[in-house]
Design a protein around this motif. Structure first.
Motif, PDB file in Angstrom:
ATOM      1  N   GLY A 197      17.632  28.733  28.939  1.00 46.87           N
ATOM      2  CA  GLY A 197      17.481  28.687  30.380  1.00 46.87           C
ATOM      3  C   GLY A 197      16.078  28.341  30.843  1.00 46.87           C
ATOM      4  N   SER A 198      15.762  28.823  32.046  1.00 45.35           N
ATOM      5  CA  SER A 198      14.477  28.497  32.674  1.00 45.35           C
ATOM      6  C   SER A 198      13.303  29.199  32.006  1.00 45.35           C
ATOM      7  CB  SER A 198      14.514  28.883  34.155  1.00 45.35           C
ATOM      8  OG  SER A 198      14.752  30.270  34.305  1.00 45.35           O
ATOM      9  N   ASN A 199      13.577  30.137  31.126  1.00 42.26           N
ATOM     10  CA  ASN A 199      12.505  30.877  30.447  1.00 42.26           C
ATOM     11  C   ASN A 199      12.203  30.334  29.053  1.00 42.26           C
ATOM     12  OD1 ASN A 199      11.996  32.878  32.501  1.00 42.26           O
ATOM     13  ND2 ASN A 199      13.986  33.766  31.978  1.00 42.26           N
ATOM     14  N   ALA A 200      12.725  29.158  28.731  1.00 39.62           N
ATOM     15  CA  ALA A 200      12.564  28.616  27.383  1.00 39.62           C
ATOM     16  C   ALA A 200      11.153  28.146  27.086  1.00 39.62           C
ATOM     17  CB  ALA A 200      13.542  27.468  27.160  1.00 39.62           C
ATOM     18  N   ASP A 201      10.263  28.269  28.053  1.00 40.72           N
ATOM     19  CA  ASP A 201       8.853  27.940  27.799  1.00 40.72           C
ATOM     20  C   ASP A 201       8.021  29.196  27.562  1.00 40.72           C
ATOM     21  OD1 ASP A 201       9.033  28.957  30.372  1.00 40.72           O
ATOM     22  OD2 ASP A 201       7.495  27.618  31.185  1.00 40.72           O
ATOM     23  N   LYS A 202       8.684  30.320  27.288  1.00 40.65           N
ATOM     24  CA  LYS A 202       7.980  31.598  27.219  1.00 40.65           C
ATOM     25  C   LYS A 202       8.197  32.300  25.888  1.00 40.65           C
ATOM     26  CE  LYS A 202       8.312  32.359  32.220  1.00 40.65           C
ATOM     27  NZ  LYS A 202       8.953  31.050  32.516  1.00 40.65           N
ATOM     28  N   ILE A 203       7.281  33.232  25.584  1.00 38.88           N
ATOM     29  CA  ILE A 203       7.492  34.207  24.524  1.00 38.88           C
ATOM     30  C   ILE A 203       7.265  35.587  25.125  1.00 38.88           C
ATOM     31  CG2 ILE A 203       6.785  32.628  22.700  1.00 38.88           C
ATOM     32  CD1 ILE A 203       4.150  34.197  22.516  1.00 38.88           C
ATOM     33  N   GLN A 204       7.877  36.596  24.516  1.00 37.39           N
ATOM     34  CA  GLN A 204       7.672  37.962  24.988  1.00 37.39           C
ATOM     35  C   GLN A 204       7.105  38.820  23.864  1.00 37.39           C
ATOM     36  OE1 GLN A 204      11.540  38.924  27.210  1.00 37.39           O
ATOM     37  NE2 GLN A 204       9.962  39.222  28.773  1.00 37.39           N
ATOM     38  N   LEU A 205       6.262  39.776  24.254  1.00 39.64           N
ATOM     39  CA  LEU A 205       5.590  40.657  23.307  1.00 39.64           C
ATOM     40  C   LEU A 205       6.113  42.076  23.462  1.00 39.64           C
ATOM     41  CD1 LEU A 205       3.489  39.092  21.619  1.00 39.64           C
ATOM     42  CD2 LEU A 205       3.607  38.178  23.940  1.00 39.64           C
ATOM     43  N   ILE A 206       6.564  42.642  22.352  1.00 35.66           N
ATOM     44  CA  ILE A 206       7.097  44.002  22.319  1.00 35.66           C
ATOM     45  C   ILE A 206       6.050  44.917  21.714  1.00 35.66           C
ATOM     46  CG2 ILE A 206       8.884  45.495  21.331  1.00 35.66           C
ATOM     47  CD1 ILE A 206      10.670  42.943  21.223  1.00 35.66           C
ATOM     48  N   ASP A 207       5.683  45.953  22.447  1.00 35.15           N
ATOM     49  CA  ASP A 207       4.743  46.939  21.931  1.00 35.15           C
ATOM     50  C   ASP A 207       5.409  47.703  20.784  1.00 35.15           C
ATOM     51  OD1 ASP A 207       2.125  48.649  22.581  1.00 35.15           O
ATOM     52  OD2 ASP A 207       3.770  50.033  22.146  1.00 35.15           O
ATOM     53  N   LYS A 208       4.731  47.779  19.648  1.00 37.16           N
ATOM     54  CA  LYS A 208       5.351  48.391  18.468  1.00 37.16           C
ATOM     55  C   LYS A 208       5.562  49.892  18.627  1.00 37.16           C
ATOM     56  CE  LYS A 208       2.690  46.801  15.110  1.00 37.16           C
ATOM     57  NZ  LYS A 208       2.229  46.391  13.761  1.00 37.16           N
ATOM     58  N   ASN A 209       4.761  50.542  19.443  1.00 36.94           N
ATOM     59  CA  ASN A 209       4.892  51.986  19.589  1.00 36.94           C
ATOM     60  C   ASN A 209       5.938  52.377  20.625  1.00 36.94           C
ATOM     61  OD1 ASN A 209       2.865  52.732  17.650  1.00 36.94           O
ATOM     62  ND2 ASN A 209       1.328  52.014  19.102  1.00 36.94           N
ATOM     63  N   SER A 210       5.919  51.707  21.778  1.00 43.96           N
ATOM     64  CA  SER A 210       6.883  52.059  22.834  1.00 43.96           C
ATOM     65  C   SER A 210       8.211  51.328  22.682  1.00 43.96           C
ATOM     66  CB  SER A 210       6.292  51.728  24.201  1.00 43.96           C
ATOM     67  OG  SER A 210       6.148  50.326  24.371  1.00 43.96           O
ATOM     68  N   LEU A 211       8.232  50.253  21.877  1.00 39.58           N
ATOM     69  CA  LEU A 211       9.414  49.398  21.732  1.00 39.58           C
ATOM     70  C   LEU A 211       9.899  48.900  23.089  1.00 39.58           C
ATOM     71  CD1 LEU A 211      11.424  51.201  18.890  1.00 39.58           C
ATOM     72  CD2 LEU A 211       9.798  49.301  18.703  1.00 39.58           C
ATOM     73  N   GLU A 212       8.942  48.490  23.908  1.00 42.66           N
ATOM     74  CA  GLU A 212       9.219  47.903  25.217  1.00 42.66           C
ATOM     75  C   GLU A 212       8.511  46.550  25.315  1.00 42.66           C
ATOM     76  OE1 GLU A 212      11.148  49.054  27.543  1.00 42.66           O
ATOM     77  OE2 GLU A 212      11.477  51.150  26.948  1.00 42.66           O
ATOM     78  N   VAL A 213       9.127  45.619  26.066  1.00 41.89           N
ATOM     79  CA  VAL A 213       8.448  44.370  26.364  1.00 41.89           C
ATOM     80  C   VAL A 213       7.303  44.672  27.325  1.00 41.89           C
ATOM     81  CG1 VAL A 213       8.630  42.111  27.462  1.00 41.89           C
ATOM     82  CG2 VAL A 213      10.495  42.943  26.005  1.00 41.89           C
ATOM     83  N   VAL A 246       5.202  42.842  18.453  1.00 41.54           N
ATOM     84  CA  VAL A 246       6.210  41.985  17.833  1.00 41.54           C
ATOM     85  C   VAL A 246       6.491  40.869  18.830  1.00 41.54           C
ATOM     86  CG1 VAL A 246       8.566  41.807  16.969  1.00 41.54           C
ATOM     87  CG2 VAL A 246       7.215  43.865  16.509  1.00 41.54           C
ATOM     88  N   ALA A 247       6.309  39.634  18.402  1.00 35.90           N
ATOM     89  CA  ALA A 247       6.499  38.478  19.280  1.00 35.90           C
ATOM     90  C   ALA A 247       7.883  37.882  19.070  1.00 35.90           C
ATOM     91  CB  ALA A 247       5.435  37.423  19.009  1.00 35.90           C
ATOM     92  N   VAL A 248       8.553  37.537  20.178  1.00 35.07           N
ATOM     93  CA  VAL A 248       9.849  36.849  20.097  1.00 35.07           C
ATOM     94  C   VAL A 248       9.817  35.647  21.030  1.00 35.07           C
ATOM     95  CG1 VAL A 248      11.156  38.910  19.450  1.00 35.07           C
ATOM     96  CG2 VAL A 248      10.896  38.333  21.859  1.00 35.07           C
ATOM     97  N   ASP A 249      10.451  34.564  20.599  1.00 32.54           N
ATOM     98  CA  ASP A 249      10.498  33.346  21.412  1.00 32.54           C
ATOM     99  C   ASP A 249      11.757  33.332  22.268  1.00 32.54           C
ATOM    100  OD1 ASP A 249      12.131  33.122  19.208  1.00 32.54           O
ATOM    101  OD2 ASP A 249      11.459  31.137  18.618  1.00 32.54           O
ATOM    102  N   ILE A 250      11.617  32.878  23.503  1.00 34.48           N
ATOM    103  CA  ILE A 250      12.756  32.750  24.414  1.00 34.48           C
ATOM    104  C   ILE A 250      13.219  31.300  24.374  1.00 34.48           C
ATOM    105  CG2 ILE A 250      13.588  33.067  26.761  1.00 34.48           C
ATOM    106  CD1 ILE A 250      12.659  35.660  25.363  1.00 34.48           C
ATOM    107  N   ILE A 251      14.497  31.072  24.097  1.00 31.24           N
ATOM    108  CA  ILE A 251      14.966  29.707  23.856  1.00 31.24           C
ATOM    109  C   ILE A 251      15.957  29.214  24.898  1.00 31.24           C
ATOM    110  CG2 ILE A 251      14.628  29.963  21.372  1.00 31.24           C
ATOM    111  CD1 ILE A 251      17.744  30.164  21.179  1.00 31.24           C
TER     112      ILE A 251
END
Length: 516
Positions: free
Chosen positions: A430-446, A423-428
């Motif tokens: 502060g200094s991380n606004a150029d990033k996206i994070q990926l959450i593993d669907k099974n572990s529910l962890e970034v 599951v992909a989420v966009d970071i909007i």
């Protein structure tokens, strides 16, 4: 003679004063024209704010005119505000600054007659091709990317269509003001509808990749939905505070709703239009009244399209998405830090889901994990003392929170696909606004953080789940396409301020079981 000289002197002074007054008024007329043509897309035709902040004598009272001019000229880094010094002369900028410092927020009207008169027809149906004029095996593979353009207007403000099978551009439709979103016709694959931040809707023929007609429904407002029977469009405005239901074929307005009501705190308010969601459950439109905290359900099965009003949903309503069967609507309530769940069967609020600071669901994400269908809710994470920059995961069977996953900043829009592992989420923020994070669907962890560049937002999977599209807007000015499993970049495409991305099959991907 002395008296004549004195009279001439007095008349000369009066003439100069009148001339200066007329010149000043003329300058304001010209500045208003500049504002109307270039600034309303972001700041509102009423000067009252939209995507950008309000620009009027009250909001700018503490800023000297020279400071306002400097902001216009240099822009605001890391935002959609470009350096207008690249387009305007110093004199034009100074005129704009003076006008803004003197202009109050205004009431703007755009009624049914205005809407009808604004319809423009570009191409007759009889002249359109019978099949796509480009190579694609299935129109479900289309991906629409909103390219706002650096200045949010002109020929670089356009919808760019990609073939998600091979990631090639197959068409572009210029909208002249920044496009905000696209929705697709549910029963006829050839039609799509694009809404701009200038309040105009374009009906697009996907076979020829041309706009066939358009209508102006207001001055701003992001919402648009196509009914599941394909007969209607619903679209909302911030300026004026209305929702209009249109015939999807002709774009002729059918019903006009002025948005107001008593909010959860007991105050009568005029309301902006939040999200509009079409559901097959009952064939309804669900219309969010942002400021009134109400959701209005429009029944499309009856000729008069009656409205049922659900009250006390939340203090500031915005984005929403459906559950698997379309029976439940999950809607973000900013000021209450919750997702409210509405049951279309009973037309009531049945659950509140705690969802971090300023929840914002984007187009939403629901995916199967094990034997459960899980929903993923993002949040802006803004506000004093906010420590809830989390992605809220909930079970759509009972709407209980499964987990709140910490992320590295506020988030705006999630994306999921049954055949993609993350599951992909966009970071909007502060200094991380150029990033996206990926959450593993099974572990529910970034498990992975990617940096597409610019301001990275609005991830979207292709129809087959093989690729993940991400807009790297602002300074990035590119679309970045990843392999959904390896997360390696497979392509980058230069675009001016890309924003929202919309798959032709998003309802199937997001809300499994709903097939347009």
């Amino acid at each position: 003679m002395e008296r004549i000289r004195l009279e001439i002197k007095v008349l000369s002074s009066i003439f100069v004063a009148i001339f200066m007054s007329l010149a000043f008024a003329q300058d304001f007329n010209y500045a208003n024209m500049l504002y109307s043509e270039n600034c309303t897309t972001c700041h509102g035709a009423d000067h009252g704010h939209y995507i950008g902040p309000a620009l009027n004598k009250d909001s700018l009272a503490k800023l000297p005119e020279v400071a306002v001019a400097a902001i216009i000229k240099g822009g605001v880094g890391g935002s959609l505000m470009p350096p207008w010094g690249q387009r305007f002369s110093d004199d034009q900028i100074n005129q704009l600054a003076a006008m803004l410092k003197a202009t109050p927020k205004s009431d703007v009207v755009w009624d049914m007659r205005d809407i009808k008169n604004s319809i423009e027809v570009y191409i007759a149906k009889s002249s359109l091709p019978d099949s796509p004029q480009y190579k694609i095996s299935d129109l479900d593979s289309l991906m629409a990317v909103m390219s706002r353009g650096t200045f949010s207007n002109g020929e670089n403000s356009k919808v760019v269509f990609f073939n998600g099978e091979n990631n090639k551009v197959v068409g572009e439709v210029v909208t002249w003001t920044a496009p905000h979103l696209v929705d697709y016709h549910p029963t006829n694959e050839r039609w799509a509808y694009a809404k701009t931040d200038g309040g105009r809707i374009f009906k697009i023929d996907l076979y020829s990749m041309k706009a066939t007609r358009s209508v102006k429904v207001g001055y701003s407002g992001p919402s648009l939905a196509v009914s599941w029977d394909g007969r209607y469009l619903a679209t909302g405005s911030f300026v004026p505070n209305t929702v209009v239901i249109l015939d999807s074929d002709t774009l002729m307005p059918i019903k006009y709703l002025e948005l107001s009501g008593i909010d959860p705190d007991g105050k009568m308010v005029v309301s902006d239009s939040g999200s509009i969601t079409a559901t097959p459950y009952g064939n309804y439109f669900a219309i969010a009244l942002e400021n009134a905290g109400q959701v209005w359900i429009a029944d499309l099965n009856r000729e008069d399209i009656p409205i049922t009003k659900i009250k006390n949903v939340g203090r500031h309503l915005h984005d929403a998405f459906l559950t698997k069967d379309g029976r439940y609507l999950t809607i973000a309530a900013y000021d209450d830090s919750k997702l409210a769940v509405i049951d279309f069967k009973t037309k009531t609020v049945v659950k509140d889901i705690p969802a971090g600071c300023v929840p914002h669901t984007g187009s939403g994400a629901i995916t199967k994990v094990g034997d459960r269908m899980l929903g993923f809710g993002t949040n802006f994470g803004s506000g004093s003392g906010c420590d809830k920059t989390v992605v809220t995961v909930f079970d759509t069977a009972n709407f209980e929170v499964v987990k709140q996953i910490p992320v590295i900043g506020g988030t705006e829009s999630p994306a999921a696909h049954p055949d993609a592992p993350y599951v992909a989420v966009d970071i909007i923020s502060g200094s991380n606004a150029d990033k996206i994070q990926l959450i593993d669907k099974n572990s529910l962890e970034v498990v992975k953080t990617l940096a597409p560049g610019g301001h990275s937002h609005f991830p979207e999977y292709t129809a087959d789940g093989k690729y993940l599209y991400v807009s790297a807007g602002y300074a990035g000015n590119k679309l970045v396409i990843y392999d959904s499993k390896t997360l390696k970049v497979v392509k980058e495409v230069s675009l001016e301020v890309p924003a929202g991305i919309f798959s032709h099959v998003r309802p199937d991907i997001v809300t499994v079981g709903l097939g347009k």
